[in-house]
Design an enzyme around this catalytic site. Structure first.
Site, short mmCIF file in Angstrom:
data_model
loop_
_atom_site.label_atom_id
_atom_site.label_comp_id
_atom_site.label_asym_id
_atom_site.label_seq_id
_atom_site.Cartn_x
_atom_site.Cartn_y
_atom_site.Cartn_z
N TYR A 12 18.90 25.50 29.03
CA TYR A 12 17.64 26.07 29.53
C TYR A 12 17.55 27.58 29.26
O TYR A 12 16.68 28.04 28.52
CB TYR A 12 17.58 25.76 31.02
CG TYR A 12 16.40 26.29 31.79
CD1 TYR A 12 16.58 26.74 33.10
CD2 TYR A 12 15.12 26.33 31.26
CE1 TYR A 12 15.51 27.21 33.85
CE2 TYR A 12 14.04 26.79 32.00
CZ TYR A 12 14.25 27.24 33.29
OH TYR A 12 13.17 27.71 34.04
N ILE A 13 18.46 28.36 29.80
CA ILE A 13 18.37 29.81 29.65
C ILE A 13 18.85 30.23 28.27
O ILE A 13 18.31 31.14 27.65
CB ILE A 13 19.14 30.53 30.78
CG1 ILE A 13 18.62 30.03 32.14
CG2 ILE A 13 18.97 32.04 30.68
CD1 ILE A 13 19.39 30.48 33.34
N LYS A 86 26.62 23.57 36.21
CA LYS A 86 25.97 24.43 37.20
C LYS A 86 25.34 23.67 38.37
O LYS A 86 24.51 24.22 39.11
CB LYS A 86 24.91 25.26 36.50
CG LYS A 86 23.81 24.47 35.86
CD LYS A 86 22.49 25.17 36.05
CE LYS A 86 21.36 24.20 36.03
NZ LYS A 86 20.16 24.71 36.68
N SER A 126 25.56 34.57 38.60
CA SER A 126 24.55 34.00 39.50
C SER A 126 24.57 34.69 40.84
O SER A 126 25.61 35.17 41.29
CB SER A 126 24.85 32.50 39.67
OG SER A 126 24.10 31.95 40.73
N THR A 128 24.64 33.33 43.39
CA THR A 128 25.49 32.50 44.24
C THR A 128 26.79 33.21 44.57
O THR A 128 27.47 32.88 45.53
CB THR A 128 25.73 31.13 43.57
OG1 THR A 128 26.11 30.19 44.55
CG2 THR A 128 26.76 31.21 42.50
N TYR A 151 31.13 25.58 42.39
CA TYR A 151 30.33 26.18 41.32
C TYR A 151 30.26 27.70 41.53
O TYR A 151 30.56 28.47 40.61
CB TYR A 151 28.92 25.60 41.28
CG TYR A 151 27.94 26.48 40.56
CD1 TYR A 151 27.02 27.26 41.26
CD2 TYR A 151 27.94 26.57 39.17
CE1 TYR A 151 26.15 28.10 40.60
CE2 TYR A 151 27.08 27.41 38.50
CZ TYR A 151 26.18 28.19 39.23
OH TYR A 151 25.31 29.03 38.58
N LYS A 155 31.90 31.17 39.38
CA LYS A 155 31.18 32.37 38.96
C LYS A 155 31.88 33.61 39.49
O LYS A 155 32.02 34.62 38.79
CB LYS A 155 29.72 32.33 39.44
CG LYS A 155 28.86 31.30 38.72
CD LYS A 155 28.82 31.51 37.22
CE LYS A 155 27.92 30.50 36.52
NZ LYS A 155 27.94 30.64 35.04
N PHE A 179 18.97 35.21 39.81
CA PHE A 179 18.56 34.63 41.08
C PHE A 179 18.07 33.23 40.75
O PHE A 179 18.88 32.45 40.19
CB PHE A 179 17.62 35.61 41.81
CG PHE A 179 18.46 36.71 42.41
CD1 PHE A 179 19.12 37.63 41.60
CD2 PHE A 179 18.69 36.76 43.77
CE1 PHE A 179 19.97 38.59 42.14
CE2 PHE A 179 19.53 37.74 44.33
CZ PHE A 179 20.17 38.64 43.52
N ASN A 180 16.85 32.85 41.02
CA ASN A 180 16.51 31.45 40.71
C ASN A 180 15.63 31.35 39.47
O ASN A 180 14.41 31.53 39.57
CB ASN A 180 15.83 30.80 41.93
CG ASN A 180 16.83 30.54 43.03
OD1 ASN A 180 17.49 31.46 43.53
ND2 ASN A 180 17.01 29.27 43.38
N PRO A 297 23.41 20.87 53.06
CA PRO A 297 24.66 21.62 53.27
C PRO A 297 24.90 22.62 52.13
O PRO A 297 24.67 22.31 50.97
CB PRO A 297 25.74 20.53 53.26
CG PRO A 297 25.02 19.27 53.62
CD PRO A 297 23.63 19.41 53.05
N GLY A 298 25.33 23.82 52.50
CA GLY A 298 25.66 24.82 51.47
C GLY A 298 24.50 25.71 51.11
O GLY A 298 24.68 26.70 50.40
C1 WQD Z 1 16.21 26.40 46.19
C2 WQD Z 1 15.67 26.07 47.57
C3 WQD Z 1 16.70 24.20 48.65
C4 WQD Z 1 15.27 21.05 46.01
C5 WQD Z 1 21.15 27.07 42.86
C6 WQD Z 1 22.41 27.80 42.47
C7 WQD Z 1 22.05 28.99 41.61
C8 WQD Z 1 21.26 28.50 40.44
C9 WQD Z 1 19.99 27.82 40.92
C10 WQD Z 1 22.36 27.92 38.41
C11 WQD Z 1 16.76 25.70 48.57
C12 WQD Z 1 15.23 23.93 48.38
C13 WQD Z 1 15.52 22.29 46.55
C14 WQD Z 1 14.50 20.11 46.72
C15 WQD Z 1 14.23 21.69 48.49
N1 WQD Z 1 22.05 27.62 39.65
N2 WQD Z 1 15.00 22.60 47.78
N3 WQD Z 1 14.00 20.47 47.94
O1 WQD Z 1 20.31 26.30 45.62
O2 WQD Z 1 18.83 28.40 45.57
O3 WQD Z 1 20.39 27.91 43.68
O4 WQD Z 1 20.40 26.70 41.73
O5 WQD Z 1 22.03 28.81 37.71
O6 WQD Z 1 23.23 29.60 41.16
O7 WQD Z 1 23.05 28.27 43.64
O8 WQD Z 1 18.38 26.53 43.98
O9 WQD Z 1 16.43 25.18 43.42
O10 WQD Z 1 18.52 24.00 44.27
O11 WQD Z 1 17.11 25.34 45.85
O12 WQD Z 1 13.78 22.00 49.60
O13 WQD Z 1 14.24 18.95 46.27
O14 WQD Z 1 14.83 24.91 47.46
O15 WQD Z 1 17.08 23.70 49.92
O16 WQD Z 1 16.41 26.22 49.84
P1 WQD Z 1 19.50 27.28 44.85
P2 WQD Z 1 17.61 25.18 44.33
#
Ligand code: WQD
Length: 351
Positions: A12-13, A86, A126, A128, A151, A155, A179-180, A297-298
């Site tokens: 992707y990136i 990831k 990340s 994270t 994961y 990092k 970030f995201n 969780p997490g």
């Molecule tokens: C974002 C928010 C979920 C799905 C992780 C990694 C980060 C990067 C991106 C790699 C959270 C909520 C999600 C859903 C939801 N990874 N959510 N329903 O966890 O912030 O980051 O992915 O590059 O390093 O840590 O991203 O998009 O999974 O979640 O409510 O079906 O959306 O609970 O609050 P996250 P995410």
């Protein structure tokens, strides 16, 4: 300007960064074993840039095969390292898979950097690494809390390995803490291809909106945030991509002498999950079918970036708004389903 090796170039990136590097005059090669990606992304890159990118289908955990790439390309001046697993949830279930893949591949790559005297190294890190930060927005100096997943731990370890390596070598390194990352290239020829059921928010939104998923869950609405849902810093993948080009260019400047530097790549704006959904509904005109479920969780409750250092030092400017991110993500989902899509076979293999 020399050749840039992009690991995970079919991802992707990585694919978006290859487009940006080409548009800024760089020659690029990719190494990607396509375990979780598709060479159809190179087709998309060619449609956008007109350039055919050579991909070495090599697993970076195989040192000899990785070394052979450098023997064949002695003019590699920089590396941008994306290739890694990831999926946060998968890393909790299979920690050894993540430590082996993400750490062994990095060490193999750095051994080649050392042997072939590669001058510049950019690492895909990340937010994270911050864990659940004690204060927000986070700066690059904000103390790291314990990683929330294996994961995230890979990092944190990766950053430490690179910082130690940079001190012992003439290679300049830059760590980019995303970030995201969300959205798709404006051409809609490349975008995010989740493997299996999407774990991340935006693919879950777009797949629900197009009917691939019956309904999506919002994981918790009882957090201590303005609307009870988690708060994140969403950043368009093309903004992330351009920061990689700027990082390479920065290290190529005469007199640059920082062994290792770190940048936050976030928009600097906190947006909640429910606000992101509202932004999607506004730009797509689709009423999203979601239900409020239990917390995941997490999950970090709230995090967003102080991105002043990247803006000042890299002259990086965020171009895309949350609405742009949602609109390009939606257009990409529509493209994947359309007759023009050249990803159909890939989707069958990746899902
Ligand atoms: C974002 C928010 C979920 C799905 C992780 C990694 C980060 C990067 C991106 C790699 C959270 C909520 C999600 C859903 C939801 N990874 N959510 N329903 O966890 O912030 O980051 O992915 O590059 O390093 O840590 O991203 O998009 O999974 O979640 O409510 O079906 O959306 O609970 O609050 P996250 P995410």
């Amino acid at each position: 300007m020399g050749k840039i090796l992009v690991t995970g170039g079919c991802g992707y990136i990585g694919s978006h960064t290859i487009v940006d590097l080409i548009e800024n005059g760089f020659e690029v090669i990719s190494v990607d074993n396509n375990a979780r990606s598709t060479t159809h992304m190179l087709t998309g890159i060619e449609k956008i840039t007109g350039k055919k990118i050579k991909n070495y289908k090599v697993d970076l955990c195989n040192f000899d095969e990785t070394f052979a790439i450098f023997q064949e390309n002695t003019d590699i001046t920089g590396i941008i390292h994306f290739a890694a697993y990831k999926a946060v949830g998968e890393s909790v279930e299979k920690p050894l898979l993540y430590y082996e893949n993400n750490i062994f591949s990095l060490v193999n790559l750095l051994k080649c950097v050392d042997e072939f005297k590669v001058k510049h190294f950019v690492f895909s890190s990340s937010c994270t690494v911050y864990g659940n930060p004690l204060q927000i927005p986070v700066t690059e100096q904000t103390a790291m809390q314990p990683a929330e997943s294996p994961y995230g731990a890979t990092k944190q370890m990766g950053e430490q390995i690179i910082q130690d390596f940079a001190k012992s070598s003439d290679c300049n390194c830059i760590l980019l803490r995303y970030f995201n990352p969300v959205g798709a290239h404006p051409s809609i020829y490349i975008g995010e291809l989740p493997v299996g059921k999407p774990a991340n928010l935006v693919p879950a939104i777009t797949q629900t909106a197009i009917g691939k998923l019956p309904q999506m869950q919002v994981f918790g609405s009882d957090y201590d945030t303005r609307d009870g849902s988690c708060l994140r810093d969403f950043i368009h993948v093309s903004d992330i991509a351009h920061a990689h080009t700027l990082s390479i260019q920065k290290m190529m400047e005469a007199g640059y002498n920082k062994a290792c530097d770190i940048y936050n790549l976030g928009s600097g704006n906190g947006v909640t999950v429910l606000e992101a959904i509202k932004a999607f509904e506004k730009v797509s005109g689709v009423k999203l079918n979601y239900a409020i479920g239990n917390r995941r969780p997490g999950d970090v409750v709230a995090i967003y970036a102080d991105n002043h250092y990247a803006k000042e030092e890299l002259k990086w400017e965020v171009q895309y708004s949350i609405e742009d991110m949602m609109l390009t993500a939606w257009k990409w989902e529509l493209f994947l389903k359309s007759d023009e899509s050249f990803f159909k076979e890939s989707l069958a293999n990746l899902n």
